[in-house]
Structure formats: structure tokens, C-alpha cells
Scaffold this motif. Structure first.
Motif, PDB file in Angstrom:
ATOM      1  N   LEU A 121       0.831  -1.204   0.000  1.00 58.68           N
ATOM      2  CA  LEU A 121       0.000   0.000   0.000  1.00 58.68           C
ATOM      3  C   LEU A 121       0.867   1.257   0.000  1.00 58.68           C
ATOM      4  O   LEU A 121       0.604   2.212  -0.731  1.00 58.68           O
ATOM      5  CB  LEU A 121      -0.922  -0.003   1.221  1.00 58.68           C
ATOM      6  CG  LEU A 121      -1.978  -1.107   1.276  1.00 58.68           C
ATOM      7  CD1 LEU A 121      -2.691  -1.085   2.625  1.00 58.68           C
ATOM      8  CD2 LEU A 121      -2.990  -0.946   0.142  1.00 58.68           C
ATOM      9  N   LEU A 122       1.910   1.234   0.844  1.00 60.45           N
ATOM     10  CA  LEU A 122       2.791   2.391   0.918  1.00 60.45           C
ATOM     11  C   LEU A 122       3.554   2.591  -0.389  1.00 60.45           C
ATOM     12  O   LEU A 122       3.786   3.724  -0.817  1.00 60.45           O
ATOM     13  CB  LEU A 122       3.771   2.235   2.084  1.00 60.45           C
ATOM     14  CG  LEU A 122       3.156   2.225   3.483  1.00 60.45           C
ATOM     15  CD1 LEU A 122       4.233   2.065   4.540  1.00 60.45           C
ATOM     16  CD2 LEU A 122       2.367   3.498   3.742  1.00 60.45           C
ATOM     17  N   LEU A 123       3.941   1.488  -1.029  1.00 59.61           N
ATOM     18  CA  LEU A 123       4.646   1.588  -2.305  1.00 59.61           C
ATOM     19  C   LEU A 123       3.723   2.173  -3.380  1.00 59.61           C
ATOM     20  O   LEU A 123       4.148   2.984  -4.216  1.00 59.61           O
ATOM     21  CB  LEU A 123       5.161   0.215  -2.741  1.00 59.61           C
ATOM     22  CG  LEU A 123       6.068   0.168  -3.981  1.00 59.61           C
ATOM     23  CD1 LEU A 123       7.261   1.087  -3.799  1.00 59.61           C
ATOM     24  CD2 LEU A 123       6.534  -1.266  -4.240  1.00 59.61           C
ATOM     25  N   GLY A 124       2.448   1.760  -3.366  1.00 60.84           N
ATOM     26  CA  GLY A 124       1.491   2.319  -4.309  1.00 60.84           C
ATOM     27  C   GLY A 124       1.309   3.814  -4.103  1.00 60.84           C
ATOM     28  O   GLY A 124       1.269   4.588  -5.070  1.00 60.84           O
ATOM     29  N   LEU A 138      -3.796   2.207  -9.887  1.00 59.22           N
ATOM     30  CA  LEU A 138      -2.355   2.330 -10.091  1.00 59.22           C
ATOM     31  C   LEU A 138      -2.005   2.261 -11.579  1.00 59.22           C
ATOM     32  O   LEU A 138      -1.188   3.044 -12.080  1.00 59.22           O
ATOM     33  CB  LEU A 138      -1.637   1.221  -9.318  1.00 59.22           C
ATOM     34  CG  LEU A 138      -0.114   1.286  -9.211  1.00 59.22           C
ATOM     35  CD1 LEU A 138       0.327   2.583  -8.574  1.00 59.22           C
ATOM     36  CD2 LEU A 138       0.400   0.102  -8.411  1.00 59.22           C
ATOM     37  N   VAL A 139      -2.639   1.341 -12.286  1.00 61.94           N
ATOM     38  CA  VAL A 139      -2.398   1.204 -13.727  1.00 61.94           C
ATOM     39  C   VAL A 139      -2.843   2.466 -14.472  1.00 61.94           C
ATOM     40  O   VAL A 139      -2.122   2.984 -15.336  1.00 61.94           O
ATOM     41  CB  VAL A 139      -3.122  -0.040 -14.284  1.00 61.94           C
ATOM     42  CG1 VAL A 139      -3.082  -0.046 -15.808  1.00 61.94           C
ATOM     43  CG2 VAL A 139      -2.502  -1.310 -13.735  1.00 61.94           C
ATOM     44  N   VAL A 140      -4.037   2.965 -14.151  1.00 63.19           N
ATOM     45  CA  VAL A 140      -4.546   4.176 -14.804  1.00 63.19           C
ATOM     46  C   VAL A 140      -3.596   5.352 -14.584  1.00 63.19           C
ATOM     47  O   VAL A 140      -3.292   6.119 -15.511  1.00 63.19           O
ATOM     48  CB  VAL A 140      -5.953   4.521 -14.271  1.00 63.19           C
ATOM     49  CG1 VAL A 140      -6.410   5.894 -14.768  1.00 63.19           C
ATOM     50  CG2 VAL A 140      -6.954   3.458 -14.687  1.00 63.19           C
ATOM     51  N   PHE A 141      -3.095   5.467 -13.374  1.00 62.58           N
ATOM     52  CA  PHE A 141      -2.212   6.572 -13.029  1.00 62.58           C
ATOM     53  C   PHE A 141      -0.922   6.532 -13.841  1.00 62.58           C
ATOM     54  O   PHE A 141      -0.471   7.545 -14.395  1.00 62.58           O
ATOM     55  CB  PHE A 141      -1.891   6.536 -11.535  1.00 62.58           C
ATOM     56  CG  PHE A 141      -1.120   7.731 -11.053  1.00 62.58           C
ATOM     57  CD1 PHE A 141      -1.786   8.866 -10.622  1.00 62.58           C
ATOM     58  CD2 PHE A 141       0.262   7.731 -11.039  1.00 62.58           C
ATOM     59  CE1 PHE A 141      -1.081   9.975 -10.187  1.00 62.58           C
ATOM     60  CE2 PHE A 141       0.973   8.832 -10.607  1.00 62.58           C
ATOM     61  CZ  PHE A 141       0.299   9.955 -10.175  1.00 62.58           C
ATOM     62  N   LEU A 145      -7.309  10.792 -12.436  1.00 63.79           N
ATOM     63  CA  LEU A 145      -8.286   9.718 -12.218  1.00 63.79           C
ATOM     64  C   LEU A 145      -7.661   8.572 -11.423  1.00 63.79           C
ATOM     65  O   LEU A 145      -8.273   8.025 -10.506  1.00 63.79           O
ATOM     66  CB  LEU A 145      -8.815   9.214 -13.564  1.00 63.79           C
ATOM     67  CG  LEU A 145      -9.637  10.201 -14.390  1.00 63.79           C
ATOM     68  CD1 LEU A 145     -10.013   9.577 -15.730  1.00 63.79           C
ATOM     69  CD2 LEU A 145     -10.890  10.626 -13.632  1.00 63.79           C
ATOM     70  N   GLY A 146      -6.434   8.197 -11.785  1.00 66.85           N
ATOM     71  CA  GLY A 146      -5.751   7.141 -11.031  1.00 66.85           C
ATOM     72  C   GLY A 146      -5.381   7.586  -9.640  1.00 66.85           C
ATOM     73  O   GLY A 146      -5.500   6.823  -8.673  1.00 66.85           O
ATOM     74  N   ALA A 147      -4.935   8.836  -9.511  1.00 63.82           N
ATOM     75  CA  ALA A 147      -4.563   9.358  -8.197  1.00 63.82           C
ATOM     76  C   ALA A 147      -5.754   9.400  -7.254  1.00 63.82           C
ATOM     77  O   ALA A 147      -5.612   9.184  -6.040  1.00 63.82           O
ATOM     78  CB  ALA A 147      -3.962  10.757  -8.347  1.00 63.82           C
TER      79      ALA A 147
END
Length: 560
Positions: free
Chosen positions: A30-33, A97-100, A125-127
Motif C-alpha cells: 500500500l505504501l509503495l502504491g 495504479l495502472v490508470v495513473f 483519475l488514477g490518483a
């Protein structure tokens, strides 16, 4: 009799453990994301003046490159939060994450300011998903009493990405070019996806997904129209013009319709019932103020460093370290203290006061202010943000129904982003207007026709290295004074945050995760239903026995 309930942790589902290792392993993903999202956002902050200059943009374009991302984040955050309450949270985190990252990669291909703004919307949108979902997932695996110290870790990760991003972006821009800033997050994103897939195991709470599309459209349209008005008023048309009035009225109508829609639909994006919770609506008020301070000030600090102090993008990143140090130290230390003592309100009040003082001090800076004073002011402001920002989400999660944690967490982030988005728009409009006025007046005093000053007409971002000494000093002075005015705009809102936080109910932090709370609630529901069935069966048996007894006493046929 049966009762259909949402999927609850039962046999074969891993329960949250009190072991710190069992928490830290999934938390790492989660933190890495979150680190990826913050890095991709901040890596361009120190380079934006150069990026906009290379693309031929204006001050309005500069503001909208930032605002577009914040707007997309703002609008999408509550949608992600609602989905988190309805479906698989782990999958949603990976999708966001992928969208970002796709948005970041496409932004690196931009050939104009308009293209950059479009792809920054995709980034936003990803953020929005990462902003809402990471803290929701934390609520699934960490109880509120323990969540403070881990919120501190989240704050530390955000601080490292915030300070590391501009530094890395400055180095990349000065060496191989600014476009590579948008690609730097890709390897980190791949690593985050792998870690999340292997370590994050949380039960799904699936219900029939009914998204309030009308509400989402109305909110997006209303907020967008409001922001366009703030950005363009005073430049393209007068504040009191017919166009300005029509835009304001249109925004109010759209947002009013959004509220009416949210009151009627089955699954509202932002349930109005949440505003009955005193903790929630006071936290929303405080979040708006914090959003203005956090987003607005960080955006325009780069312009101050580069255009008022003549620093390079790399140096600009280095010179923001004091603010990030304040965020890092205060979030980690106060997070540990809150988890150890269970007391949170006193520290949040102190944080809001520090934030207000820091903003007021930053409002006194000029192009020749001692850097030691600027660093001190930045540290005070950062310490205030670190003590307040993450803990606002913590106390809301502690105060709402566990079935609405996703929506409530996302709503707080929504209003924080909304405050930041409006703040950046207002501050950008004020900054552009003030710089134009100050530069025009200054050139006139120097005997220079403003319309003949190359690079300064039309609100463009100037290249200081190409300006004669007197004009360069004039431009630096104008940016120094205008940026200070931007900080002063946020001071009244920061005072409001002090009042809101002071009025928050001082509710004790819980000791169970949202998953455990949901499991207990569903177990209690099953017990209650079973008890009702038993009571009904007992009542039926009693009536039957009573009827048989009555029949035996009266000698009616069939009494045997």
C-alpha cells in the motif's frame, strides 16, 4: 428463514493480526502504491516552469496543468470510495495504479500545454483511486488505536516522495530532459503491483453495484464550471460581467441538483446522511482548509524559488526540504504518540495553529528575504500539515459506520482535493493578476513600454537568464511579492480549520479493524435473526400445545 448478508471473513479467510509483521507486510504494498502516486505527481513540480516555457504556455496554462489533475482527482475520489464499499478493494487499488501510470507515460509525449492538461486528467483519475483506497485498505487491517503510527509511516512515505520527487525531477530536467520525469514512476508501479498481489489479502464486501452516474456528472460539471470561472475571471472577462454571473449561477445550479440527486438515489456518491455525523462534517471543513494550504502552497513554491530567487529546478527541489522535513517529523512523531496514548485532539489543534502561523509567516517573504527565515517558515507550515492531514481521515474512520468507511474516507479526501483545486485556481488567478500589475507598473517606472517587453507580455513564464539586469530584478521582485500574497489568501481558511478541529468530539479511538467490526455486526445480525426464528418456533409450539390442552379439557373430537 434466511438472511443474505455481505461476504464476511469466515473460515478460510485470513483475519487481521495484532502482529506488527502481519501488518507491515501487506502495508508495504500500500505504501509503495502511494509512493508511486506521490512521486509521479511531485517529480514534475520543480520542472513545471521550464515545461510550460518549452511548450509555449502561459500562467493560466501553468495553473491548469496542476488544476486539471486535482480536478480529476477530486471528482473521481468519491466514486472510487463508493466502489470500495461495494466490491473488491484490492483490485480497485491495482486498477487505479495502472490508470495513473498510463496517464503519466502519455503526459511525457505531450507536444502542447493542452495535451499535457489532457493526460494530467488521466493521471488525476488514477490518483483519486490511490488517495481514497490506500487509507480504506489500512482501515481493514489496522484498528484505529494502532492506525496513528502507521498513518505516520504513510505521512513519511509521502514526505520522502514529495522531497525526492522535485529533487529527482530537477536532476532529470537539467540532464536528460523534462519528458523523462513522467516515465520515472513506471518501474516503481510494476513493483507495487507485484507486492500488492502477493501481500495484500483482505476480504471482499460485495454488494450489487449501482453507481450514481448522474450525481457524478453533476458534481464534475458543477466543480469544473466553478474552477473555469475562477481561472478566467479577471483575465478573459471582468468579475462582475454577465459571463461571470452566468458561470457562477450555472455552477450553483449544477451543484444544487447534485445535492438533490444524492438525497434520492439508492447508492449516492456522497451520502448526505454522513453530514449528520458531527465528526465528519467538521473534518470536512478542516480538510478544505488543509487542502488549500497543502496543494496551493506547494505548487507556487517552485515558482518562488525559480522566478523570484533565480534557482534551477534541482535547487528548487532542494530548497523545499525544510517544509518536507516538517511534514515528515511531525507526522511520524505525533502518529506514534497518538497510538501510544490514544489521545489525538490536542495534537491536531496544535498542528492547525502551526499551519496558520506558517502560512502567515510565508506571507511576509520577498525576493530578497533571507533563506534561513524562509526555511524556518516552511518548516513550521510543514509541521502543521503533518500533524493534521492524515489524522483527519483517522478520526473520521473511527467515527462512522464500518460499512461506510470507504465512502467516508473518500469524501474527506474529496473535500481536501476540492479545497486544493479551488485554492490552486484562486491562487493562480491572483498570482497571474498581481504579477501582470506589478511588472507593468515597474516597467512603466523604468520607462519601458510593457507591450514591447519580449517574454513578459500576455502572462507568459519569463526566462530570467535572457532579461537585462534591471528588468530581471523587477520580475523577481514581482514574483516574490505575488507569491507571498498567495500564502496570505490561505490564512483565513487556516483559522477556520483551528475552529473546526477545536469543536471535534473527543471520541476514544477503537481497538478493532473495520473487518472485525463488520464481522461482529454480521454475527450479531445472524444471532438476532436466529433468535427471532427460535422465538417464532417456540411461540408456534406453545400455541399448538395450548390448543391440544384446551381440546383435552373440553372433550372435543381430535383432542387425542
Amino acid at each position: 428463514m434466511s438472511l443474505k448478508t455481505s461476504e464476511a471473513p469466515a473460515q478460510g479467510v485470513d483475519q487481521p493480526s495484532s502482529s506488527r509483521r502481519d501488518v507491515l507486510v501487506p502495508l508495504s504494498g500500500l505504501l509503495l502504491g502511494m509512493f508511486v502516486a506521490m512521486l509521479a505527481s511531485t517529480v514534475v513540480s520543480s520542472s513545471l516552469p521550464k515545461i510550460i516555457g518549452d511548450l509555449g504556455g502561459t500562467q493560466a496554462g501553468y495553473t491548469w496543468v496542476v488544476t486539471s489533475t486535482l480536478l480529476a482527482t477530486t471528482v473521481s475520489t468519491p466514486i472510487w470510495g463508493k466502489l470500495a464499499d461495494l466490491t473488491n478493494r484490492k483490485l480497485l487499488i491495482q486498477l487505479s495504479l495502472v490508470v495513473f501510470v498510463v496517464g503519466s507515460a502519455l503526459a511525457g509525449l505531450s507536444q502542447s500545454t493542452e495535451m499535457l492538461i489532457l493526460f494530467r486528467v488521466l493521471q488525476g483519475l488514477g490518483a483519486g483511486g490511490l488517495t481514497a483506497l490506500v487509507q480504506v485498505a489500512m482501515a481493514d487491517i489496522i484498528p484505529p488505536r494502532e492506525r496513528g503510527r502507521y498513518m505516520g509511516l504513510l505521512g513519511a512515505v509521502m514526505a520522502v516522495a514529495t522531497v525526492g520527487g522535485p529533487l529527482l525531477g530537477g536532476v532529470i530536467t537539467d540532464s536528460i530532459g523534462w519528458r523523462w520525469n513522467f516515465y520515472i514512476a513506471v518501474p516503481f508501479a510494476v513493483a507495487a503491483l507485484i507486492v500488492l498481489q502477493r501481500t495484500l489479502h483482505i476480504p471482499s464486501h460485495r454488494r450489487k453495484v449501482t453507481i450514481d452516474y448522474l450525481g457524478a456528472v453533476l458534481i464534475a460539471a458543477g466543480v469544473s464550471l466553478l474552477l473555469i470561472w475562477v481561472t478566467m475571471a479577471g483575465n478573459q472577462f471582468d468579475w462582475g460581467s454577465v459571463t461571470s454571473i452566468l458561470m457562477v449561477v450555472g455552477a450553483v445550479v449544477l451543484l444544487g441538483l447534485a445535492v438533490l440527486t444524492e438525497l434520492k438515489v439508492k447508492e449516492p456518491i456522497i451520502p448526505m446522511t454522513l453530514f449528520r455525523n458531527r465528526t465528519f462534517w467538521l473534518a470536512v471543513v478542516a480538510s478544505i482548509s488543509v487542502g488549500v494550504a497543502m496543494f496551493g502552497t506547494s505548487v507556487f513554491l517552485s515558482q518562488y524559488m525559480q522566478l523570484a530567487r533565480g534557482k534551477t529546478p534541482t535547487e528548487s527541489g532542494l530548497y523545499t526540504i525544510p517544509m518536507i522535513a516538517g511534514v515528515l517529523l511531525s507526522s511520524m512523531v505525533i502518529g506514534q504518540v497518538i497510538s501510544r496514548t490514544g489521545k489525538w485532539k490536542r495534537y491536531m489543534v496544535v498542528g492547525s495553529v502551526l499551519l496558520t502561523i506558517g502560512l502567515a509567516l510565508m506571507g511576509t517573504i520577498r525576493y530578497d528575504t533571507s533563506f534561513y527565515l524562509v526555511f524556518l517558515y516552511m518548516f513550521v507550515m510543514g509541521a502543521g500539515v503533518g500533524m493534521v492531514m492524515q489524522n483527519l481521515v483517522l478520526i473520521v474512520q473511527n467515527a462512522v459506520d464500518p460499512r461506510q468507511i470507504g465512502t467516508a474516507s473518500a469524501s474527506v479526501a474529496f473535500f481536501r482535493s476540492l479545497g486544493g483545486t479551488i485554492g490552486v485556481s484562486v491562487m493562480g488567478a491572483v498570482l497571474g493578476s498581481r504579477i501582470t500589475t506589478l511588472v507593468t507598473d515597474g516597467l512603466t517606472k523604468l520607462g519601458v513600454d510593457p507591450s514591447q517587453a519580449a517574454g513578459l507580455e500576455g502572462g507568459g513564464i519569463p526566462d530570467l537568464s535572457t532579461l537585462p539586469e534591471p528588468i530581471r530584478i523587477l520580475v523577481e521582485s514581482a514574483y516574490g511579492e505575488a507569491v507571498a500574497d498567495v500564502f496570505l489568501i490561505a490564512v483565513p481558511l487556516a483559522v477556520i480549520s483551528i475552529i473546526a478541529i477545536s469543536l471535534l468530539p473527543n471520541r476514544a479511538l477503537g481497538t478493532k479493524t473495520s473487518v472485525e467490526q463488520l464481522a461482529e455486526r454480521e454475527a450479531a445480525t445472524v444471532v438476532a435473526v436466529s433468535g427471532a426464528e427460535v422465538a417464532a418456533d417456540t411461540e408456534g409450539v406453545s400455541l399448538t400445545l395450548e390448543g391440544e390442552t384446551d381440546g383435552a379439557d373440553t372433550g372435543r373430537p381430535g383432542s387425542r
